[in-house]
Structure formats: structure tokens, C-alpha cells
Design a protein around this motif. Structure first.
Motif, PDB file in Angstrom:
ATOM      1  N   TYR A 180       0.801  -1.230   0.000  1.00  0.00           N
ATOM      2  CA  TYR A 180       0.000   0.000   0.000  1.00  0.00           C
ATOM      3  C   TYR A 180       0.834   1.280   0.000  1.00  0.00           C
ATOM      4  CZ  TYR A 180      -3.806  -3.230   0.915  1.00  0.00           C
ATOM      5  OH  TYR A 180      -4.722  -4.260   0.810  1.00  0.00           O
ATOM      6  N   LEU A 184      -2.375   5.564   2.901  1.00  0.00           N
ATOM      7  CA  LEU A 184      -3.601   4.872   2.537  1.00  0.00           C
ATOM      8  C   LEU A 184      -4.477   5.820   1.729  1.00  0.00           C
ATOM      9  CD1 LEU A 184      -5.249   2.160   3.090  1.00  0.00           C
ATOM     10  CD2 LEU A 184      -6.565   3.596   4.685  1.00  0.00           C
ATOM     11  N   ASP A 186      -7.974   6.375   0.267  1.00  0.00           N
ATOM     12  CA  ASP A 186      -9.310   5.828   0.495  1.00  0.00           C
ATOM     13  C   ASP A 186     -10.298   6.183  -0.614  1.00  0.00           C
ATOM     14  OD1 ASP A 186      -9.539   8.512   1.056  1.00  0.00           O
ATOM     15  OD2 ASP A 186     -10.388   8.253   3.062  1.00  0.00           O
ATOM     16  N   GLU A 195      -7.923   1.759  -1.668  1.00  0.00           N
ATOM     17  CA  GLU A 195      -7.063   0.854  -0.896  1.00  0.00           C
ATOM     18  C   GLU A 195      -7.708   0.380   0.395  1.00  0.00           C
ATOM     19  OE1 GLU A 195      -2.503   1.837  -2.016  1.00  0.00           O
ATOM     20  OE2 GLU A 195      -3.467   3.277  -0.661  1.00  0.00           O
ATOM     21  N   GLY A 196      -8.623   1.139   0.936  1.00  0.00           N
ATOM     22  CA  GLY A 196      -9.271   0.791   2.191  1.00  0.00           C
ATOM     23  C   GLY A 196      -9.847   2.045   2.814  1.00  0.00           C
ATOM     24  N   VAL A 224      -7.295  -0.201   9.503  1.00  0.00           N
ATOM     25  CA  VAL A 224      -7.640  -0.126   8.089  1.00  0.00           C
ATOM     26  C   VAL A 224      -8.694  -1.190   7.802  1.00  0.00           C
ATOM     27  CG1 VAL A 224      -6.807  -0.359   5.723  1.00  0.00           C
ATOM     28  CG2 VAL A 224      -5.376   0.755   7.464  1.00  0.00           C
ATOM     29  N   ASP A 226     -11.418  -3.115   5.182  1.00  0.00           N
ATOM     30  CA  ASP A 226     -11.607  -3.509   3.777  1.00  0.00           C
ATOM     31  C   ASP A 226     -10.383  -3.233   2.904  1.00  0.00           C
ATOM     32  OD1 ASP A 226     -14.235  -4.225   4.417  1.00  0.00           O
ATOM     33  OD2 ASP A 226     -14.981  -2.210   3.972  1.00  0.00           O
ATOM     34  N   PRO A 227      -9.196  -3.694   3.305  1.00  0.00           N
ATOM     35  CA  PRO A 227      -8.018  -3.490   2.452  1.00  0.00           C
ATOM     36  C   PRO A 227      -8.189  -4.196   1.113  1.00  0.00           C
ATOM     37  CG  PRO A 227      -7.542  -5.067   4.191  1.00  0.00           C
ATOM     38  CD  PRO A 227      -8.893  -4.497   4.504  1.00  0.00           C
ATOM     39  N   LEU A 232      -2.427  -5.922   5.423  1.00  0.00           N
ATOM     40  CA  LEU A 232      -1.211  -5.138   5.476  1.00  0.00           C
ATOM     41  C   LEU A 232      -0.098  -5.959   6.113  1.00  0.00           C
ATOM     42  CD1 LEU A 232      -3.585  -2.967   5.273  1.00  0.00           C
ATOM     43  CD2 LEU A 232      -1.959  -1.385   6.307  1.00  0.00           C
ATOM     44  N   THR A 236       3.194  -3.235  10.073  1.00  0.00           N
ATOM     45  CA  THR A 236       2.803  -1.921   9.555  1.00  0.00           C
ATOM     46  C   THR A 236       2.678  -0.889  10.669  1.00  0.00           C
ATOM     47  OG1 THR A 236       1.635  -2.865   7.659  1.00  0.00           O
ATOM     48  CG2 THR A 236       1.024  -0.639   8.315  1.00  0.00           C
TER      49      THR A 236
END
Length: 510
Positions: A180, A184, A186, A195-196, A224, A226-227, A232, A236
Motif C-alpha cells: 500500500y 492509505l 481511500d 485501498e481501504g 484499516v 476492507d483493504p 497489510l 505496519t
């Protein structure tokens, strides 16, 4: 997964590559053309910027926090959107053009409006103004219906967990999360998945004041949801960031490096418990290490690099400093890498030309700081005295005089009052994001300037402060202070209510 692009970045950043460890400062100011100060002038400036010892009346020029660039106007939602008051008429056209570009809504490529296409493919906002609403402070999402457009999550993994070579990591603020990237996104263009999204939960943290009053803080936790490309990396590091206010940035850029470094005390040799450190960052624009000035961890050395980073990471637009049209898309996202972009047919092969970037920078550099309100009020003066007595001014340094800058008359040789030392400080475990950035540790943050903070509610419609907006008031923001600021926090926490109110009134006058 993103080795190829990042290796190219490291190689083009400097030829030959500089040392992996930043050299000792000073590092120089290649982004400025300053005129040198004479010893007599330097001594006069030292006298003018020395901390006051008297709180019976406002200091000379205290009503002008940005010197001659200060804007005097009735407080309104537009209080942060005026040009420098000392700007000549001929330069106002560039400010207005920059304002238009700052507000411009970018669209997906290809489009009939060729100068406005190239959005994404992944992004957080379609315009700079969408995050910096009215040029003010952002806020975390207030609920499931709030898009959270003025907040984002920085992503990274520890260098030790990355498969990138050391010579590449040396010139990156962080090791990117392999799938990612560094942020992030979105939001996405049609046909691609974002991406989420950010999910926030809170834990109450009650704090008892000296008079028995209880204030309940909220400790946020971020995940995060719904990646789009799988989980990840297990290591992370996530750091939430709300968009900061935009005023006074050109004046901050014009503060002499030596004047900021003069307040650094990394070993706390004076024993006051305050050990501010400079962040030292690699400048891609200048191919050298420089003092970090901008960003919540002082991770950017100049407005050019801060602006180019935002175009790339936040909107997905290429500039000369970030020529990849896909922005923060990684090699793990092939559809994103091959999506149409707005560089096709552009004379320089970029979605944001140097001319456009220059105008946005000029606009950002010249957003005026509003005048102080009621600095002679006896309660404000009492609050100012308490601010000093509590030790707040040890980090929130009141005054500087900027460089003489022949090509930047609005910022040249101004006495300014930002109330910051622009150094990194350990703010304790409560505020730690546990994500380093260049030399900053996961517990350190740059001291934010306080000018204009009293107009947050007027401009932004809320009073949410700190890096992630967790504090619902200025008092809550103070109560979150820890680490080097613990003694100052405790002094405020134990104040009688009348003194505490005076201190807040002083802050609201800034």
C-alpha cells in the motif's frame, strides 16, 4: 515489491550518493537567497527576540504576528485566506491564480479539460482545498457518513522489515508498506478499488484537574478496514494526520536555519527537561540534507517539496519532483500502474507543470496570518504570564526575525510571532504514533506554531486539535502533553480555574 521505483528515486536524488547518515548541521538553505546579517544587526535581533520579562502590557508589535504581512480584518470564515498584507498589487495576480489552482477539482484522464485531468488513480482528495478547507485545520471523520477527507493515514514498516537495500532506505523518510505504499488512499477512479478506509474507536481517559474537575479525554485507535489488496504487512506502522492550517508558511520557510538550531538541546545540557532536536531530511529538489521545517514531524524541508509530496500522495498527480503519474501506487497494484494518466500530450510529460506548482507554492507562501485580538486585555496578559510560568514558551518560542530576502518582499526581514521552536520533542506515550520519520522517533512531534489557533472555530467550524484531532478543546490538547511537556502540563492541570481560564484566553487571542 516497489524496489524498482524507489531505487530510481534514490539514484536520481543525488549524484554521487551522499553519506547515508546525515552530517552534523548546519546544513544550509539552498531554497532561500538570504542576505547575510552584520554582527550589529544580529545583536539587535537577539535583543528584540529575547523572551519578555514583563507582562503588564502587550509587547511592541505584538498585534502584528506576521510583521507587515499581518492581515487586519474582522474575524470570519475567510480569516486564513487573505494574501500577505504587504503584497504589492502586481503580485496579487499570482496569488489569485494560485488560489484558483489550490481550489481546482482534478478529474480522471483522459478528459476534454486536459489541464485538469490525471486524478489518481488512487487519491485522498480531488483538490488541495478539499483537505485544507478554507485554508484551515482538518478534522477526523465524525461518523460513518463523514468522508474524512481532511484526514489520512501514513503507512510504513520498520527498515529492518523491508527488503529494500540500505542505500535506498537512507534517502526515504520511511520504508513503505510493501503493498500500500506510504499512504492509505481511500478513494479511487472508476474501475479501481480504493485501498481501504479508516476506522476509529476510542477509549475514555479521565483526567482530574487540581480543583477536582474531571475532563475525559478520548484515546483513539486506528485500523484499516476492507483493504483492497489483502492484509497489510504485520509490522505496519500507522500514523493518522489531519490537514494543518495553511497560514504563515512562507514566513516559517524564511526563518534562518541558525535561529532554529540555536534552540536545539538534544542532550538537555541546561537541565530543564526540554531537549528539542532538529529533524534532518533528504531534499530531492536540492540533492542534499536539509533542516526539516514542515509537516507534523518536520519531515519536509521546503514548501516546494511539501507541495509536490501532497500533489503526488494526496491527489495522485505528477510533478518534476515526483514524475510517476500513478502517485503512490505500488507494483502490487498493476491496474493502478497502467491506468490512464494526464501526462500524455503534456509538453513536459507532467500532470502538474512547474508553472502550476510555482503558483500553488506562491499562494501557500503568502496566506496571511491574522492580527492578534485583545493583547492588552488584563486577562489575556495574565494568561500570557501563566503561559511563560508553566514553561510552555520553552518549546512554543514566541519570536523570530526572518531573513532579508530580495526576491520575497512579503517575507523579508519581518518580526514574527509563530510560538514554535520548529524542533522535535518527545511528547510521551499518550501521543506516540510509534512511526518514525527521518530522524524523528515514534514519540516525537514538531512543536506546532500557535498563531491563528484562536480562530479555529471561526474558520474551520470545530475545535479539534493535535495531529489527529483527538483533542476537543485547547485544554484537552494541553492535557495530552507528556514526555518533555509533562511538567508544563502538570502546571496547567493544577492551576486554579480562574488561572486556567486566563491561559486559554491568551491562547485564543493568538
Amino acid at each position: 515489491m516497489i524496489r524498482t521505483a524507489l531505487l530510481a528515486l534514490a539514484v536520481t536524488a543525488a549524484t554521487p550518493l551522499a553519506a547515508q547518515t546525515p552530517p552534523a548541521g548546519p546544513w544550509g538553505e539552498p531554497h532561500l537567497p538570504p542576505a547575510p546579517r552584520s554582527p550589529v544587526e544580529a545583536a539587535r535581533i537577539a535583543r528584540v527576540t529575547a523572551p519578555t520579562q514583563s507582562f503588564d502590557a502587550a509587547e511592541t508589535y505584538e498585534t502584528h504576528p506576521a510583521g507587515a504581512a499581518t492581515k487586519f480584518a474582522a474575524p470570519s470564515r475567510n480569516a486564513f485566506s487573505f494574501p500577505s498584507a504587504n503584497m504589492g498589487f502586481a503580485r496579487e495576480m499570482d496569488f489569485r491564480l494560485g488560489n484558483g489552482l489550490f481550489k481546482k477539482l482534478w478529474v480522471t484522464a483522459p478528459a476534454s479539460t486536459r489541464s485538469s485531468d490525471g486524478l489518481g488513480p488512487l487519491y485522498n482528495a480531488r483538490a488541495c482545498q478539499r483537505c485544507h478547507i478554507k485554508d484551515g485545520r482538518g478534522h477526523p471523520p465524525s461518523g460513518s457518513e463523514d468522508s474524512g477527507v481532511s484526514m489520512l493515514l501514513r503507512l510504513s514498516i520498520p527498515d529492518t522489515a523491508s527488503d529494500l537495500p540500505a542505500e535506498t532506505l537512507a534517502y526515504l523518510s520511511n520504508a513503505p508498506e510493501p503493498t500500500y505504499g506510504l499512504q492509505l488512499q481511500d478513494k479511487s477512479i472508476a474501475g479501481l478499488a480504493a485501498e481501504g478506509r479508516i476506522a476509529i474507536s476510542h477509549t475514555p481517559v479521565p483526567v482530574t484537574l487540581g480543583d477536582g474537575t474531571t475532563v475525559t479525554l478520548r484515546q483513539p485507535q486506528y485500523t484499516v478496514v476492507d483493504p483492497a489488496h489483502g492484509p497489510l504487512h504485520p509490522d505496519t506502522q500507522i500514523s493518522p494526520r489531519i490537514a494543518p492550517q495553511m497560514i504563515g508558511l512562507g514566513l516559517i520557510e524564511a526563518i534562518p536555519e541558525a535561529d532554529i538550531l540555536a534552540h536545539a538541546d538534544p542532550q538537555d545540557r541546561d537541565g530543564d527537561g526540554i531537549s528539542g532536536r532538529p529533524n534532518v531530511v533528504w531534499s530531492t529538489a536540492h540533492g542534499q540534507w536539509m533542516l526539516g521545517r514542515f509537516g507534523l514531524k518536520a519531515g519536509s524541508p521546503s514548501l516546494r517539496e511539501q507541495s509536490a509530496d501532497a500533489f503526488s500522495g494526496d491527489i495522485g498527480l505528477s510533478t518534476a519532483l515526483h514524475p510517476a503519474a500513478w502517485g503512490d501506487c505500488t507494483e502490487a497494484q498493476p491496474l493502478c500502474r497502467t491506468a490512464p494518466d494526464g501526462a500524455l500530450g503534456a509538453p513536459d510529460g507532467l500532470e502538474v507543470s512547474d508553472q502550476v506548482l510555482d503558483l500553488v507554492i506562491f499562494y501557500s507562501r503568502n496566506l496571511a496570518v491574522p492580527a492578534r485580538r485583545n493583547p492588552e486585555d488584563h486577562r489575556v496578559l495574565r494568561g500570557k504570564a501563566l503561559f511563560y510560568q508553566a514553561g510552555c514558551a520553552a518549546c512554543h518560542r514566541p519570536k523570530y526575525v526572518t531573513h532579508r530576502l530580495p526576491d520575497r518582499p512579503e517575507q523579508s526581514f519581518q518580526l514574527i510571532w509563530p510560538y514554535s521552536d520548529f524542533l522535535l520533542h518527545d511528547m510521551g506515550a499518550g501521543l506516540a504514533d510509534n512511526r518514525p520519520e527521518w530522524q524523528a522517533t515514534g514519540r516525537e512531534w514538531r512543536t506546532p506554531p500557535l498563531w491563528g489557533i484562536g480562530l479555529t472555530a471561526t474558520v474551520s467550524g470545530h475545535t479539534q486539535f493535535l495531529h489527529d484531532g483527538r483533542a476537543g478543546s485547547l485544554l484537552e490538547a494541553i492535557l495530552w502533553h507528556g514526555g518533555e511537556a509533562e511538567a508544563a502540563r502538570e502546571a496547567v492541570r493544577m492551576m486554579p480555574a480562574e488561572d486556567r481560564d486566563a491561559l486559554i484566553l491568551f491562547l485564543e487571542s493568538l
